[in-house]
Design an enzyme around this catalytic site. Structure first.
Site, PDB file in Angstrom:
ATOM      1  N   ARG A 184      16.049 -34.749  94.611  1.00  0.00           N
ATOM      2  CA  ARG A 184      15.829 -36.153  94.261  1.00  0.00           C
ATOM      3  C   ARG A 184      16.086 -36.416  92.782  1.00  0.00           C
ATOM      4  O   ARG A 184      16.443 -37.529  92.392  1.00  0.00           O
ATOM      5  CB  ARG A 184      14.384 -36.561  94.576  1.00  0.00           C
ATOM      6  N   ARG A 196      -1.004 -44.484  93.234  1.00  0.00           N
ATOM      7  CA  ARG A 196       0.104 -45.213  92.591  1.00  0.00           C
ATOM      8  C   ARG A 196       0.265 -46.644  93.096  1.00  0.00           C
ATOM      9  O   ARG A 196       1.304 -47.009  93.650  1.00  0.00           O
ATOM     10  CB  ARG A 196       1.413 -44.445  92.744  1.00  0.00           C
ATOM     11  N   ASP A 211      -0.230 -52.947  91.725  1.00  0.00           N
ATOM     12  CA  ASP A 211      -0.990 -54.179  91.440  1.00  0.00           C
ATOM     13  C   ASP A 211      -0.612 -54.781  90.089  1.00  0.00           C
ATOM     14  O   ASP A 211      -0.590 -56.010  89.933  1.00  0.00           O
ATOM     15  CB  ASP A 211      -2.498 -53.874  91.488  1.00  0.00           C
ATOM     16  N   LYS A 270      17.647 -39.869  85.465  1.00  0.00           N
ATOM     17  CA  LYS A 270      17.354 -40.582  86.717  1.00  0.00           C
ATOM     18  C   LYS A 270      16.519 -41.830  86.429  1.00  0.00           C
ATOM     19  O   LYS A 270      16.795 -42.924  86.917  1.00  0.00           O
ATOM     20  CB  LYS A 270      16.590 -39.675  87.682  1.00  0.00           C
TER      21      LYS A 270
HETATM   22  C1  EPZ Z   1       7.375 -43.642  86.126  1.00  0.00           C
HETATM   23  O1  EPZ Z   1       6.652 -43.925  87.320  1.00  0.00           O
HETATM   24  C2  EPZ Z   1       8.338 -42.510  86.467  1.00  0.00           C
HETATM   25  N1  EPZ Z   1       9.223 -42.946  87.518  1.00  0.00           N
HETATM   26  C3  EPZ Z   1       7.538 -41.286  86.914  1.00  0.00           C
HETATM   27  O2  EPZ Z   1       8.448 -40.199  87.112  1.00  0.00           O
HETATM   28  C4  EPZ Z   1       6.581 -40.877  85.817  1.00  0.00           C
HETATM   29  O3  EPZ Z   1       5.758 -39.835  86.275  1.00  0.00           O
HETATM   30  C5  EPZ Z   1       5.692 -42.073  85.431  1.00  0.00           C
HETATM   31  O4  EPZ Z   1       6.490 -43.206  85.078  1.00  0.00           O
HETATM   32  C6  EPZ Z   1       4.792 -41.761  84.236  1.00  0.00           C
HETATM   33  O5  EPZ Z   1       5.541 -41.338  83.149  1.00  0.00           O
HETATM   34  C7  EPZ Z   1      10.293 -43.730  87.205  1.00  0.00           C
HETATM   35  O6  EPZ Z   1      10.535 -44.102  86.082  1.00  0.00           O
HETATM   36  C8  EPZ Z   1      11.189 -44.132  88.332  1.00  0.00           C
HETATM   37  P1  EPZ Z   1       3.490 -45.720  85.822  1.00  0.00           P
HETATM   38  P2  EPZ Z   1       5.764 -45.265  87.439  1.00  0.00           P
HETATM   39  O7  EPZ Z   1       3.515 -47.095  86.405  1.00  0.00           O
HETATM   40  O8  EPZ Z   1       6.377 -46.340  86.667  1.00  0.00           O
HETATM   41  C9  EPZ Z   1      -0.966 -46.624  87.313  1.00  0.00           C
HETATM   42  C10 EPZ Z   1       9.506 -38.397  88.216  1.00  0.00           C
HETATM   43  O9  EPZ Z   1       9.047 -37.258  88.408  1.00  0.00           O
HETATM   44  N2  EPZ Z   1      -0.478 -47.916  87.816  1.00  0.00           N
HETATM   45  O10 EPZ Z   1       3.839 -45.575  84.401  1.00  0.00           O
HETATM   46  O11 EPZ Z   1       5.495 -45.457  88.881  1.00  0.00           O
HETATM   47  C11 EPZ Z   1      -0.363 -45.437  88.062  1.00  0.00           C
HETATM   48  O12 EPZ Z   1      -1.027 -45.182  89.264  1.00  0.00           O
HETATM   49  C12 EPZ Z   1       8.571 -39.614  88.424  1.00  0.00           C
HETATM   50  O13 EPZ Z   1      10.648 -38.627  87.843  1.00  0.00           O
HETATM   51  C13 EPZ Z   1      -1.364 -48.780  88.418  1.00  0.00           C
HETATM   52  O14 EPZ Z   1      -2.557 -48.501  88.533  1.00  0.00           O
HETATM   53  O15 EPZ Z   1       4.418 -44.788  86.721  1.00  0.00           O
HETATM   54  C14 EPZ Z   1      -0.498 -44.322  87.031  1.00  0.00           C
HETATM   55  O16 EPZ Z   1      -1.780 -43.794  87.093  1.00  0.00           O
HETATM   56  C15 EPZ Z   1       7.292 -39.264  89.085  1.00  0.00           C
HETATM   57  N3  EPZ Z   1      -0.883 -49.976  88.880  1.00  0.00           N
HETATM   58  C16 EPZ Z   1      -0.279 -45.057  85.720  1.00  0.00           C
HETATM   59  O17 EPZ Z   1      -0.531 -46.434  85.968  1.00  0.00           O
HETATM   60  C17 EPZ Z   1       0.445 -50.338  88.759  1.00  0.00           C
HETATM   61  O18 EPZ Z   1       0.830 -51.413  89.200  1.00  0.00           O
HETATM   62  C18 EPZ Z   1       1.112 -44.903  85.116  1.00  0.00           C
HETATM   63  O19 EPZ Z   1       2.062 -45.085  86.125  1.00  0.00           O
HETATM   64  C19 EPZ Z   1       1.323 -49.426  88.139  1.00  0.00           C
HETATM   65  C20 EPZ Z   1       0.846 -48.228  87.667  1.00  0.00           C
END
Ligand code: EPZ
Length: 434
Positions: A413, A128, A131, A28
């Site tokens: 999903r 999440r 920013d 996915k």
């Molecule tokens: C991706 O989400 C995946 N989703 C998530 O899978 C997965 O849990 C996550 O990566 C971590 O591996 C997809 O690929 C569609 P991140 P993403 O940006 O990209 C913080 C599932 O179950 N952050 O790597 O949204 C954030 O809050 C889903 O399939 C900011 O602060 O995750 C988190 O603490 C759930 N500001 C950390 O970084 C930002 O602008 C990592 O999040 C972006 C992220």
């Protein structure tokens, strides 16, 4: 193919021992950015191995709403053309159901110089924010304002920019998966070179680079913490070839965890051992037998699972998307397991539901302590998010009697036909209207 209803539930009769082959679908989290990549060119982009899950349906609806035409010659295949784009807006009603919709921001901004994308809003597993995406595009010269809950991004058409993003160095304070993917997508058509430092190294990020290169992009370094993209004027389509997305390591890990915790023997067919190594290392430590081959990954559960400690981390650390499934497994392991969740601040909603089945779990901030083994008793439980629902299903397979997992729309999903795949492994599970 059955169309899941919003309030469907799973009824699981346990305990059971899983054995056989689980056919792993495409990932996915690789298919979502691949679909968004179609917005970068007016040529045809052909994709394959796309999983039949609700989030993919949502992404398809989002981009067809912008004018992308999609032909599906066979299940799991799609030929996309963004020749006639009529809108660069991603509306609240879609984005609030799927945060990954943010992945259209980069391609729209880079190819059309403008995008309106709703802010994602709240999520069960954490705040999440987006920013880092916004800051990256501002560093590439975009003007971004948040108005009425929407990100309005545009690139000035006047002066040296002439409607084009500018390549630059983006250093993420922490690796972000979709943040890295969004910048990669945008940088392919930017002026000059973009260098992403502290980039995400997930296999899905690397798979996107493979697709973009097949479309004529100049990308180096995917899978490492530094990715470089030299912008080009235009991208082509995939031509006569088709990009098949990689197998879903999280789906595979879910079935392999189920095998380990039920004393079973399961082959996750087409799963890629390398992508799963951080998780397989823990299964081995817990006493499971793990065989990696071209056919996939096979796990045989031990008579007695041993407790282990894990700490989630960006790839190649332990994946947060397998943390809940590991917690379910730890309820059946001998001893005390310590879990530290470092990625999302609210990703233990499954713990309270596992306790309803008789698990012994305590939570203190980012740390969870699981004492086992505990004999679980079937009971009604409620899913709160995608991976939490998978953990409840796994616990139901080990529990004595009937477990009813409500709100499995969360599961739909990201898991394709889970009940059928489990039935093929010998589980007594059925889907019922809620
Ligand atoms: C991706 O989400 C995946 N989703 C998530 O899978 C997965 O849990 C996550 O990566 C971590 O591996 C997809 O690929 C569609 P991140 P993403 O940006 O990209 C913080 C599932 O179950 N952050 O790597 O949204 C954030 O809050 C889903 O399939 C900011 O602060 O995750 C988190 O603490 C759930 N500001 C950390 O970084 C930002 O602008 C990592 O999040 C972006 C992220």
């Amino acid at each position: 193919m059955y169309t899941p209803l919003a309030l469907d539930a799973f009824i699981i009769e346990g305990p059971c021992r899983l054995s056989g082959i689980a056919g792993i679908s495409g990932a996915k989290n690789a298919a979502l950015p691949a679909l968004a990549a179609s917005l970068l060119t007016s040529d045809q982009v052909s994709l394959g191995n796309i999983p039949h899950v609700a989030d993919i349906k949502t992404m398809k609806q989002l981009i067809t709403g912008m004018g992308v035409s999609i032909q599906e010659a066979a299940p799991g295949q799609a030929s996309l053309s963004a020749h006639h784009i009529t809108s660069t807006e991603a509306g609240y009603d879609t984005v609030r159901t799927m945060r990954a919709s943010i992945l259209v921001l980069g391609p729209l901004l880079s190819r059309f110089g403008e995008a309106w994308v709703s802010l994602p809003g709240g999520c069960a597993i954490g705040v999440r924010p987006v920013d880092l995406h916004i800051k990256a595009f501002e560093a590439m010269g975009a003007r971004i304002a948040v108005e009425k809950g929407y990100i309005h991004a545009h690139v000035s058409r006047i002066g040296p920019q002439a409607g084009r993003l500018q390549g630059t160095t983006i250093t993420f304070p922490n690796p972000t998966v979709t943040g890295t993917e969004n910048v990669m997508l945008a940088a392919t058509l930017a002026r000059g070179k973009t260098r992403i430092e502290n980039a995400a190294r997930e296999p899905e990020v690397a798979d996107l680079a493979v697709l973009l290169r097949s479309m004529g992009a100049a990308i180096l370094g995917e899978g490492t913490s530094t990715i470089e993209i030299e912008g080009v004027d235009t991208l082509r389509g995939t031509g006569a070839s088709r990009h098949d997305v990689i197998a879903d390591r999280i789906e595979a890990g879910t079935y392999l965890a189920a095998a380990a915790m039920t004393g079973g023997d399961v082959l996750a067919a087409r799963a890629r051992g390398n992508d799963l190594e951080p998780f397989l290392a823990v299964l081995r430590k817990a006493g499971a037998e793990v065989d990696v081959s071209d056919a996939g990954v096979r796990v045989r559960g031990p008579k007695t699972l041993e407790a282990c400690n894990i700490e989630t981390a960006p790839h190649p650390g332990f994946p947060t998307d397998l943390q809940a499934q590991f917690m379910a497994l730890a309820t059946q392991a001998r001893g005390t397991s310590h879990i530290t969740e470092t990625i999302f601040e609210n990703r233990y909603l499954h713990a309270i539901e596992l306790a309803r089945l008789g698990a012994d779990i305590s939570i203190e901030g980012p740390r969870a302590t699981v004492r086992g083994p505990r004999k679980l008793q079937g009971a009604p439980v409620t899913a709160s998010d995608l991976r939490a629902s998978a953990a409840l299903v796994l616990a139901g397979l080990a529990a004595e009697g009937e477990t009813r997992v409500r709100r499995i729309y969360h599961l739909d999903r990201g898991y394709s036909e889970m009940e059928k795949k489990l039935q093929a492994l010998g589980a007594k599970v059925r889907r019922v209207p809620g």
